[in-house]
Design a protein around this motif. Structure first.
Motif, PDB file in Angstrom:
ATOM      1  N   LEU A  65      41.004  40.802  35.766  1.00  0.00           N
ATOM      2  CA  LEU A  65      41.363  42.279  35.358  1.00  0.00           C
ATOM      3  C   LEU A  65      41.087  42.377  33.878  1.00  0.00           C
ATOM      4  CD1 LEU A  65      44.660  42.909  37.110  1.00  0.00           C
ATOM      5  CD2 LEU A  65      42.217  43.709  37.852  1.00  0.00           C
ATOM      6  N   LEU A  66      41.230  41.631  32.952  1.00  0.00           N
ATOM      7  CA  LEU A  66      40.871  41.832  31.605  1.00  0.00           C
ATOM      8  C   LEU A  66      39.373  41.683  31.216  1.00  0.00           C
ATOM      9  CD1 LEU A  66      43.794  39.648  29.829  1.00  0.00           C
ATOM     10  CD2 LEU A  66      43.590  42.179  30.024  1.00  0.00           C
ATOM     11  N   LEU A  67      38.809  40.711  31.997  1.00  0.00           N
ATOM     12  CA  LEU A  67      37.342  40.607  32.086  1.00  0.00           C
ATOM     13  C   LEU A  67      36.714  41.876  32.417  1.00  0.00           C
ATOM     14  CD1 LEU A  67      36.588  36.946  33.310  1.00  0.00           C
ATOM     15  CD2 LEU A  67      35.978  37.971  31.195  1.00  0.00           C
ATOM     16  N   ARG A  68      37.159  42.276  33.469  1.00  0.00           N
ATOM     17  CA  ARG A  68      36.632  43.702  34.194  1.00  0.00           C
ATOM     18  C   ARG A  68      36.787  44.797  33.099  1.00  0.00           C
ATOM     19  NH1 ARG A  68      38.570  45.835  39.680  1.00  0.00           N
ATOM     20  NH2 ARG A  68      37.461  44.004  40.144  1.00  0.00           N
ATOM     21  N   LYS A  69      37.885  44.848  32.454  1.00  0.00           N
ATOM     22  CA  LYS A  69      38.296  45.990  31.599  1.00  0.00           C
ATOM     23  C   LYS A  69      37.576  46.016  30.477  1.00  0.00           C
ATOM     24  CE  LYS A  69      42.059  48.677  29.342  1.00  0.00           C
ATOM     25  NZ  LYS A  69      43.679  48.997  29.467  1.00  0.00           N
ATOM     26  N   GLN A 108      32.672  41.632  35.885  1.00  0.00           N
ATOM     27  CA  GLN A 108      32.187  42.623  34.811  1.00  0.00           C
ATOM     28  C   GLN A 108      31.244  43.735  35.567  1.00  0.00           C
ATOM     29  OE1 GLN A 108      32.418  40.144  30.530  1.00  0.00           O
ATOM     30  NE2 GLN A 108      30.556  40.754  31.294  1.00  0.00           N
ATOM     31  N   ASP A 109      30.650  43.377  36.701  1.00  0.00           N
ATOM     32  CA  ASP A 109      29.831  44.313  37.354  1.00  0.00           C
ATOM     33  C   ASP A 109      30.843  45.225  38.475  1.00  0.00           C
ATOM     34  OD1 ASP A 109      27.456  43.348  36.032  1.00  0.00           O
ATOM     35  OD2 ASP A 109      26.920  42.345  37.666  1.00  0.00           O
ATOM     36  N   GLY A 110      32.083  44.919  38.485  1.00  0.00           N
ATOM     37  CA  GLY A 110      32.972  45.777  39.074  1.00  0.00           C
ATOM     38  C   GLY A 110      33.297  45.016  40.250  1.00  0.00           C
ATOM     39  N   GLY A 111      33.087  43.831  40.521  1.00  0.00           N
ATOM     40  CA  GLY A 111      33.437  43.118  41.745  1.00  0.00           C
ATOM     41  C   GLY A 111      34.989  42.624  41.623  1.00  0.00           C
ATOM     42  N   ASN A 112      35.514  42.153  42.835  1.00  0.00           N
ATOM     43  CA  ASN A 112      36.734  41.411  42.934  1.00  0.00           C
ATOM     44  C   ASN A 112      36.438  39.838  43.132  1.00  0.00           C
ATOM     45  OD1 ASN A 112      38.258  43.721  42.568  1.00  0.00           O
ATOM     46  ND2 ASN A 112      38.169  44.285  44.691  1.00  0.00           N
ATOM     47  N   ALA A 113      36.790  39.177  42.046  1.00  0.00           N
ATOM     48  CA  ALA A 113      36.362  37.683  41.930  1.00  0.00           C
ATOM     49  C   ALA A 113      37.541  36.928  41.268  1.00  0.00           C
ATOM     50  CB  ALA A 113      35.065  37.350  41.556  1.00  0.00           C
ATOM     51  N   VAL A 114      38.117  35.886  41.693  1.00  0.00           N
ATOM     52  CA  VAL A 114      38.830  34.937  41.323  1.00  0.00           C
ATOM     53  C   VAL A 114      38.221  33.700  41.546  1.00  0.00           C
ATOM     54  CG1 VAL A 114      41.117  33.882  40.901  1.00  0.00           C
ATOM     55  CG2 VAL A 114      40.947  36.517  40.981  1.00  0.00           C
ATOM     56  N   PRO A 115      38.261  32.498  40.337  1.00  0.00           N
ATOM     57  CA  PRO A 115      37.439  31.231  40.700  1.00  0.00           C
ATOM     58  C   PRO A 115      38.842  30.741  41.197  1.00  0.00           C
ATOM     59  CG  PRO A 115      37.534  31.582  38.590  1.00  0.00           C
ATOM     60  CD  PRO A 115      37.999  32.922  39.019  1.00  0.00           C
ATOM     61  N   TYR A 116      39.131  30.700  42.576  1.00  0.00           N
ATOM     62  CA  TYR A 116      40.464  30.185  42.873  1.00  0.00           C
ATOM     63  C   TYR A 116      40.309  28.586  42.904  1.00  0.00           C
ATOM     64  CZ  TYR A 116      45.046  31.256  44.367  1.00  0.00           C
ATOM     65  OH  TYR A 116      46.656  31.625  44.510  1.00  0.00           O
ATOM     66  N   GLY A 117      39.201  28.024  42.762  1.00  0.00           N
ATOM     67  CA  GLY A 117      39.102  26.262  42.722  1.00  0.00           C
ATOM     68  C   GLY A 117      39.706  25.963  41.550  1.00  0.00           C
ATOM     69  N   ILE A 118      40.012  26.795  40.451  1.00  0.00           N
ATOM     70  CA  ILE A 118      40.858  26.393  39.312  1.00  0.00           C
ATOM     71  C   ILE A 118      42.275  26.347  39.617  1.00  0.00           C
ATOM     72  CG2 ILE A 118      41.382  26.950  37.103  1.00  0.00           C
ATOM     73  CD1 ILE A 118      38.686  28.535  36.680  1.00  0.00           C
ATOM     74  N   ALA A 119      42.837  27.483  40.186  1.00  0.00           N
ATOM     75  CA  ALA A 119      44.283  27.364  40.750  1.00  0.00           C
ATOM     76  C   ALA A 119      44.458  26.198  41.548  1.00  0.00           C
ATOM     77  CB  ALA A 119      44.296  28.723  41.300  1.00  0.00           C
ATOM     78  N   LEU A 120      43.396  25.959  42.659  1.00  0.00           N
ATOM     79  CA  LEU A 120      43.813  24.826  43.375  1.00  0.00           C
ATOM     80  C   LEU A 120      43.980  23.646  42.849  1.00  0.00           C
ATOM     81  CD1 LEU A 120      41.520  25.966  46.219  1.00  0.00           C
ATOM     82  CD2 LEU A 120      43.792  26.021  46.425  1.00  0.00           C
TER      83      LEU A 120
END
Length: 174
Positions: A115-119, A136-148
């Motif tokens: 959200l901060l990257l987008r804003k 930053q182009d408005g898409g919804n994305a989270v690199p969930y591999g990091i969380a895993l």
């Protein structure tokens, strides 16, 4: 010693998966296969360091079913589901709740960062297809591999899994 080597290699695979997910929003199937193969080797070399084989298999199956449902409704990528299930194999049923807990915390923090990257759009000219470019182009994305990846390692330390092997590895390094 084989288990310690497998843990080092697992760490390397998890780091590579995180980098790949940030750069391309993809976790290669080769990383999933590597996580699975390392588990089989580690389990064969040091079965006493693990729970029963069925507890590890059940953790993988439970995680795969849950993440498949999340994939089906568009909440998670297929690569994340496969990679997460392969990592769940390492923690087994006794470590599954810790894995999910730490994964969820890390995922929430990554969501906030998205959200901060987008804003604020702090990354100038991000590579096409990267996490930063997508968000930053408005898409919804989270690199969930990091969380895993964070989730599985936090679960290892929280449950003291492999603590003896990690101690031996630290002695070897020093």
């Amino acid at each position: 010693m084989v288990l310690a080597l497998c843990l080092v290699l697992l760490f390397c695979v998890t780091v590579a998966s995180c980098v790949s997910d940030v750069r391309r929003m993809r976790i290669p199937n080769t990383h999933v296969v590597a996580v699975l193969a390392l588990f089989v080797i580690a389990f064969a070399a040091a079965p006493d360091a693990f729970h029963t084989w069925w507890e590890h298999g059940a953790a993988m199956l439970v995680f795969l079913v849950l993440t498949y449902i999340m994939f089906a409704v568009g909440m998670l990528g297929a690569g994340d589901a496969k990679y997460g299930a392969a990592l769940a194999l390492w923690v087994g049923l006794p470590g599954l709740m810790a894995y999910v807990f730490f994964m969820a915390i890390a995922g929430g923090l990554l969501g906030i960062l998205s959200l901060l990257l987008r804003k604020y759009r702090p990354v100038k000219n991000p590579p096409p297809g990267s996490w930063a470019a997508t968000v930053q182009d408005g898409g919804n994305a989270v690199p969930y591999g990091i969380a895993l990846s964070v989730g599985v390692w936090a679960a290892f330390f929280h449950t003291a899994a492999f603590s003896h092997q990690l101690d031996e590895l630290i002695k070897i390094i020093h």
